[in-house]
Design a protein around this motif. Structure first.
Motif, PDB file in Angstrom:
ATOM      1  N   GLU A 200      28.708  45.927  43.148  1.00  0.00           N
ATOM      2  CA  GLU A 200      27.712  46.999  43.166  1.00  0.00           C
ATOM      3  C   GLU A 200      27.362  47.396  44.601  1.00  0.00           C
ATOM      4  OE1 GLU A 200      24.994  49.720  41.294  1.00  0.00           O
ATOM      5  OE2 GLU A 200      26.655  48.528  40.523  1.00  0.00           O
TER       6      GLU A 200
ATOM      7  N   SER B 262      28.958  41.694  41.866  1.00  0.00           N
ATOM      8  CA  SER B 262      28.916  41.686  43.329  1.00  0.00           C
ATOM      9  C   SER B 262      29.482  42.967  43.930  1.00  0.00           C
ATOM     10  CB  SER B 262      29.707  40.489  43.865  1.00  0.00           C
ATOM     11  OG  SER B 262      29.150  39.276  43.431  1.00  0.00           O
TER      12      SER B 262
ATOM     13  N   ALA C   3      35.520  41.286  41.116  1.00  0.00           N
ATOM     14  CA  ALA C   3      34.312  41.083  41.919  1.00  0.00           C
ATOM     15  C   ALA C   3      33.059  41.007  41.063  1.00  0.00           C
ATOM     16  CB  ALA C   3      34.174  42.194  42.953  1.00  0.00           C
TER      17      ALA C   3
ATOM     18  N   THR D 100      33.968  39.593  48.466  1.00  0.00           N
ATOM     19  CA  THR D 100      32.805  40.320  47.953  1.00  0.00           C
ATOM     20  C   THR D 100      31.874  39.403  47.176  1.00  0.00           C
ATOM     21  OG1 THR D 100      34.092  42.367  47.835  1.00  0.00           O
ATOM     22  CG2 THR D 100      32.085  42.281  46.531  1.00  0.00           C
ATOM     23  N   ARG D 101      32.424  38.540  46.332  1.00  0.00           N
ATOM     24  CA  ARG D 101      31.577  37.621  45.560  1.00  0.00           C
ATOM     25  C   ARG D 101      30.823  36.659  46.492  1.00  0.00           C
ATOM     26  NH1 ARG D 101      36.202  37.083  42.158  1.00  0.00           N
ATOM     27  NH2 ARG D 101      36.457  34.915  42.860  1.00  0.00           N
ATOM     28  N   SER D 102      31.527  36.110  47.466  1.00  0.00           N
ATOM     29  CA  SER D 102      30.881  35.185  48.409  1.00  0.00           C
ATOM     30  C   SER D 102      29.826  35.895  49.257  1.00  0.00           C
ATOM     31  CB  SER D 102      31.938  34.538  49.312  1.00  0.00           C
ATOM     32  OG  SER D 102      32.808  33.716  48.564  1.00  0.00           O
ATOM     33  N   TYR D 103      30.116  37.120  49.619  1.00  0.00           N
ATOM     34  CA  TYR D 103      29.192  37.937  50.411  1.00  0.00           C
ATOM     35  C   TYR D 103      27.843  38.048  49.705  1.00  0.00           C
ATOM     36  CZ  TYR D 103      28.144  41.953  53.528  1.00  0.00           C
ATOM     37  OH  TYR D 103      27.620  42.803  54.465  1.00  0.00           O
ATOM     38  N   ARG D 104      27.883  38.341  48.410  1.00  0.00           N
ATOM     39  CA  ARG D 104      26.633  38.482  47.649  1.00  0.00           C
ATOM     40  C   ARG D 104      25.969  37.122  47.422  1.00  0.00           C
ATOM     41  NH1 ARG D 104      26.322  43.634  49.048  1.00  0.00           N
ATOM     42  NH2 ARG D 104      27.675  45.017  47.831  1.00  0.00           N
ATOM     43  N   GLN D 105      26.781  36.103  47.162  1.00  0.00           N
ATOM     44  CA  GLN D 105      26.227  34.773  46.921  1.00  0.00           C
ATOM     45  C   GLN D 105      25.462  34.250  48.138  1.00  0.00           C
ATOM     46  OE1 GLN D 105      29.693  32.590  45.767  1.00  0.00           O
ATOM     47  NE2 GLN D 105      29.784  33.500  43.704  1.00  0.00           N
TER      48      GLN D 105
END
Length: 390
Positions: free
Chosen positions: A271, A269, A266, A239-244
């Motif tokens: 949200e 990210s 997470a 999830t964090r990488s997805y948003r980044q």
């Protein structure tokens, strides 16, 4: 009706949950041994730790109220650290040394599957706390489970996608047993749900960098949403990488992350992430008249008072497993293994944190799709998603 019967009776269960754990009661007879093998440490700790604490709290409360028809519970908890071979050895110990009447646990699909042959051979009732449908399909005589299956999670997600008119997806799945199983189930039911799985990526349970996989997702044209199949810390890293990476597509997780700890891991990210989960995560947001409302509110109130922590669906799975065993023992007139197994299979209309449970010889989970609620994470909290629109 005795104080003991008031506490464990399904009809008065919600009243009992609000009682202090120090409640006095007449002296009970010698205890029956119930075993638990949980992943209280390791990569699945945030699943196993609340399961362990839940069993300890509610067994203490049951015993303080006089036990089950005068018989106290001697809870024997072992930590497998998330290692399947350790789980198998501990299951053997519970059977051969501890002589338990039943076993609750198997925090993960992998540890559960490792334990099943031991407990089936010994004819010990086993209530798993893991999600994969393969635990109960095909039906095994001595094996039951409390969480919703991975297949149900796929179907719930796909129904929400269809309401949003999103039909072309990527699946990012963990290579652990649950991730592999959910990926398989999602691919299997996608056509019936009107969903096209156009791209797939995988990640390992211990991976700390999934940039390459998600970059491939970002580059794939025509995708409308992404579904992550996994549990533990991996989905938070995804999830964090997805948003980044700035992937703007709707992101879905499974019920394998149904804990505030996922939101904490997470961070911002999380949200907007949606996931199917148990009603326990939103006890005060359920409609009046919802059959689960009183039960989940009582569990949440007691859990928060005793631990100071937010509830997780995983603690609820353990609570449901314990109460299913307790209620079956009451109907069976004790903890004889064979009678206990038969009464578990005869469970009808049992209201738990995961849903209303009705078992049968062909269904050892006993939940339907209505037991899952679609949630969205907003401002660090869970919000119920209307199933009438998007």
């Amino acid at each position: 009706m005795s104080a003991t019967r008031r506490f464990v009776s399904a009809g008065l269960l919600t009243v009992a949950l609000a009682l202090p754990l120090s409640l006095g009661a007449p002296a009970a007879q010698a205890g029956v041994k119930i075993g638990a093998v949980l992943s209280a440490t390791g990569l699945a700790e945030y699943l196993g730790a609340p399961e362990k604490r839940t069993l300890e709290l509610w067994v203490e409360a049951i015993n303080a109220a006089g036990g089950v028809d005068g018989e106290t519970i001697d809870l024997i908890v072992h930590d497998d650290g998330g290692e399947p071979e350790v789980a198998r050895a501990l299951a053997t110990r519970l059977v051969e040394q501890d002589k338990v009447a039943a076993v609750i646990g198997g925090t993960t699909t992998a540890t559960t599957l490792a334990m099943i042959p031991v407990l089936e051979a010994a004819q010990v009732p086993f209530v798993s706390l893991a999600g994969a449908v393969q635990i109960v399909e095909p039906v095994r005589k001595w094996v039951f489970k409390t969480p919703h299956t991975d297949r149900m999670a796929c179907e719930k997600i796909f129904a929400d996608l269809k309401r949003r008119k999103l039909t072309t997806i990527a699946i990012v799945s963990g290579t652990d047993a649950f991730g592999r199983s959910m990926r398989e189930q999602c691919v299997k039911v996608a056509p019936a749900g009107g969903i096209t799985v156009a791209h797939e990526e995988t990640y390992g349970p211990a991976d700390t960098d999934v940039t390459a996989q998600l970059s491939a997702v970002k580059a794939r044209r025509g995708l409308q949403a992404v579904v992550v199949a996994g549990h533990g810390q991996g989905p938070a890293i995804v999830t964090r990488s997805y948003r980044q990476l700035g992937i703007g597509l709707p992101l879905y997780q499974s019920h394998g992350v149904a804990s505030k700890q996922f939101i904490a891991l997470a961070g911002p990210s999380a949200e907007g992430v949606r996931l199917p989960a148990a009603a326990l995560l939103v006890p005060d947001k359920l409609a009046e008249g919802d059959p689960q409302k009183a039960v989940v509110q009582a569990y949440a109130r007691t859990w928060q008072q005793k631990t100071g922590q937010p509830v997780s669906a995983f603690g609820g799975h353990a609570y449901d497993g314990l109460m299913l065993v307790v209620e079956a023992a009451k109907r069976a007139g004790g903890f004889d293994r064979a009678r206990l197994r038969d009464e578990l299979e005869r469970t009808r209309g049992h209201v738990g944190t995961g849903g209303v449970v009705t078992m049968s010889p062909t269904d050892h989970t006993g939940l339907d799709l209505s037991a899952l609620r679609m949630l969205e994470i907003r401002k660090g909290d869970w919000v119920l998603v209307s199933e009438q629109g998007s």
